[in-house]
Write an enzyme that holds these catalytic residues in place. Sequence first.
Site, PDB file in Angstrom:
ATOM      1  N   GLN A   1       3.725  -6.180  24.294  1.00 35.79           N
ATOM      2  CA  GLN A   1       2.912  -6.423  25.484  1.00 35.79           C
ATOM      3  C   GLN A   1       1.430  -6.163  25.184  1.00 35.79           C
ATOM      4  OE1 GLN A   1       4.069  -7.656  28.523  1.00 35.79           O
ATOM      5  NE2 GLN A   1       1.896  -7.790  29.000  1.00 35.79           N
TER       6      GLN A   1
ATOM      7  N   ASP B   1       6.774 -14.484  21.861  1.00 38.63           N
ATOM      8  CA  ASP B   1       5.587 -14.965  22.573  1.00 38.63           C
ATOM      9  C   ASP B   1       4.980 -16.214  21.936  1.00 38.63           C
ATOM     10  OD1 ASP B   1       4.985 -13.588  24.925  1.00 38.63           O
ATOM     11  OD2 ASP B   1       4.327 -11.820  23.800  1.00 38.63           O
TER      12      ASP B   1
ATOM     13  N   LYS C   1       9.679  -8.726  33.183  1.00 38.80           N
ATOM     14  CA  LYS C   1      10.295  -9.430  32.053  1.00 38.80           C
ATOM     15  C   LYS C   1      11.679  -8.846  31.752  1.00 38.80           C
ATOM     16  CE  LYS C   1       5.838 -10.662  30.036  1.00 38.80           C
ATOM     17  NZ  LYS C   1       4.782 -10.369  29.050  1.00 38.80           N
TER      18      LYS C   1
END
Length: 295
Positions: free
Chosen positions: A97, A120, A53
Amino acid sequence: MTSIINGKEIAQNLRDKIKNEIIELKNIYNSVPGLAVVQVGNVAASSVYVKAKTKSANEVGIKVFDHHLEENINQDDLLKLIEKLNNQINVNGILVQLPLPKHINEQIVLDSIDPSKDADGFHPLNVGKLSIASHNDENLLIPCTPYGCLLMLKELGIELSGKNAVVIGRSNIVGKPMAQLLLKESCTVTIAHSKTNDLPNVCKNADILVAAVGRPEMVKGDWIKKGAIVIDVGINRIDINKDGEIKTKLVGDVKYSEAEKYAYAITPVPGGVGPMTIACLLRNTTIAFKNSNLS
Ligand code: NAD
């Protein structure tokens, strides 16, 4: 002939588009989108995802703020960091994460992220907006994996309206938002899960089948309606014996070698949904930047 949906290529095109957009945004605002990436501990898969990412974000011109925290950090300290990032003006997106260590409540942490910086798309406010059909997709922060799946479906240029879609899996990060996105496209959506009766027959009804289960090659070829579109979200590591040596192989939730005999189009694993997830994270961060400059 079955067409293989090339997630790598579609994701590359999306990343190129975002890169050009960021050049234009920099000319207008004299700043670029910023993404804070928070990792707790050293779960190997998380480190791989964070690295991928970060690399992709850097490549399109997003500034990454890396926060790698000790496994034993307490929840309050993590929440304090998030509060700081919520107030940091050059951070437009915050990514925590998952999974977090067991002593930390994931939902509390996700809820603490400023919804306008929710890279997200997991914050309840964004989940709610997604479920309200009148909200325009353009400015929404949408969970990356299901949005990536939708973009791949759209790439096929097929009318989605009226199609029977079956999503296997009801997780908050894939199954449920996937179902919402398909519903927004006017599909008739069924969500199947671990308690679904006669899953093969439910799947056979699908014009669009999305598998997000986490069970290697569970969906067999004869579960698939002839001419269906199959999106395989699963990423499973299995051991195979290659010339007497045990090697790890990545497989999806769909038995690809069988499914390709039935499907009109199918995503491979790897090289399907995975690259789209990362590209959509960059999209969300750029949208959050644009939204912050408009508000
Ligand atoms: P999860 O474990 O949170 O959810 C799995 C879902 O599958 C559950 O809702 C459960 O009800 C359902 N399920 C389990 N066993 C079943 C069975 N036998 N029959 C029918 N349904 C069953 O998983 P998740 O986070 O949604 O991820 C699913 C898969 O997608 C995993 O393999 C994960 O690694 C992968 N994934 C891939 C990406 C990507 O970028 N490609 C992103 C996220 C997740």
